[in-house]
Write an enzyme that holds these catalytic residues in place. Structure first.
Site, PDB file in Angstrom:
ATOM      1  CE  LYS A 101      55.143  44.487  25.828  1.00 39.28           C
ATOM      2  NZ  LYS A 101      54.717  44.381  27.173  1.00 39.28           N
ATOM      3  N   GLY A 162      57.384  44.185  36.010  1.00 41.54           N
ATOM      4  CA  GLY A 162      57.067  43.271  37.166  1.00 41.54           C
ATOM      5  C   GLY A 162      57.608  43.893  38.492  1.00 41.54           C
ATOM      6  N   GLY A 189      55.916  48.211  35.031  1.00 46.41           N
ATOM      7  CA  GLY A 189      56.610  48.817  36.059  1.00 46.41           C
ATOM      8  C   GLY A 189      55.338  49.359  37.133  1.00 46.41           C
ATOM      9  CG  ASN A 210      50.332  40.237  33.125  1.00 46.94           C
ATOM     10  OD1 ASN A 210      49.681  39.639  33.889  1.00 46.94           O
ATOM     11  ND2 ASN A 210      51.077  39.577  32.268  1.00 46.94           N
TER      12      ASN A 210
END
Lengths: 260, 66
Positions: A101, A162, A189, A210
């Site tokens: 990534k 985040g 997001g 995450n």
């Protein structure tokens, strides 16, 4: 519906449409449970220096069975294409994965990706034989350029990493999905289940998250909520939603048998 | 003794090869990746890789991330 709603990145056949990050969990036990409940087949990681001051093995891999997952390391911490390429090579040298990534932050406050460096890194890494999944802003033209550079999937952000703000520009995400010939994975997001469902309803191949799971009050429960939302959103996309109308239309035929 | 810059810190070790460096740092059998002067060195080559004064060595590994 075909129960086996499978899809592919490169040659890798996937069933789950949930990519889960492995950072920020309160402890390895909760993380392991959340991963299990999520049904995720792809897990993301970062690459960092070993802490030489500590004799303890703090590697995340001691908690994760490598045979059960496809590993997607990221290049977080890089600010240029050169740094990202270096991290990608280190990640591949682990022998665990040739997926990468590309994540190149241009700005510390927003962590928004640097599109020019991301494109450069993608070009280099594709030539080196990596399966490249770039994290990029929700810009349809940039996404097209990354696809042309050989990205195996495109990963536009819903909102800055985040933040939990959800899909700030569903129009752009929709346009990217409409035009892409490679899978589009909405990355970053998202905040809660409805965000994941919306991404999938727009036709995303998958979502990557995450923080929404790891920082939920109950990460395991949220992992399940997200899994169900992703499945729901996917089904709604496949089912094809009704058109939106400005005014009401009754569910029962109205005029002929109306009680007067 | 050899003076190496390992993960940004100068260290003096009694090591001739990268394998010995790894052992002296107590990192053996851990899933780590090594780089010398910006070039990846695969673990199967650690034994034959000689270390010399001033080499910049990085040991990295997978950590949690999104």
């Amino acid at each position: 519906m075909d129960i086996q709603d499978q899809w592919k990145i490169g040659d890798q056949l996937l069933t789950s449409r949930f990519f889960l990050g492995t950072g920020l969990f309160p402890n390895p036990f909760v993380q392991t449970q959340a991963i299990q409940v999520s049904g995720a087949e792809v897990l993301t990681f970062a690459i960092r220096r070993v802490n030489l001051a500590s004799s303890e093995d703090d590697s995340i891999l001691q908690h994760i069975e490598p045979d059960r997952f496809r590993f997607l390391p990221n290049t977080s911490g890089s600010r240029t294409a050169e740094e990202a390429v270096r991290i990608a090579r280190l990640a591949r040298a682990s022998g665990l994965s040739d997926w990468i990534k590309v994540e190149i932050a241009a700005d510390e406050r927003t962590l928004l990706p640097d599109p020019i460096e991301t494109l450069k890194a993608t070009e280099i890494l594709v030539k080196e034989g990596f399966t490249v999944l770039p994290y990029i802003s929700d810009d349809p033209i940039m996404c097209r350029k990354l696809e042309e550079a050989g990205a195996a999937a495109i990963m536009p952000g819903g909102a800055p990493i985040g933040t939990g703000l959800g899909l700030l520009n569903p129009y752009h995400i929709g346009l990217i999905i409409e035009e892409a010939k490679v899978p589009v994975i909405v990355d970053a997001g998202l905040g809660t289940a409805s965000d994941a469902a919306l991404a999938m309803e727009l036709g995303a191949a998958a979502v990557l998250m995450n923080t929404p799971v790891a920082k939920a009050q109950d990460p395991v429960k949220m992992a399940l909520a997200m899994r169900l939302a992703i499945e729901s959103g996917r089904l709604a996309y496949l089912a094809g939603r009704m058109p939106q109308k400005r005014y009401a239309s009754a569910s029962s035929e109205y005029h002929s048998l109306k009680i007067k | 003794m050899v003076e190496l810059i390992i993960n940004g810190t100068v260290r003096q070790l009694d090591a001739a090869t990268l394998t010995e460096v790894v052992e002296q740092l107590g990192l053996n059998n851990r899933p780590i990746i090594a780089e010398i002067n910006g070039e990846v060195v695969l673990s199967e080559h650690w034994q034959q890789t000689e270390v010399a004064d001033g080499m910049k060595i990085e040991f990295v590994h997978f950590v949690g991330g999104g």
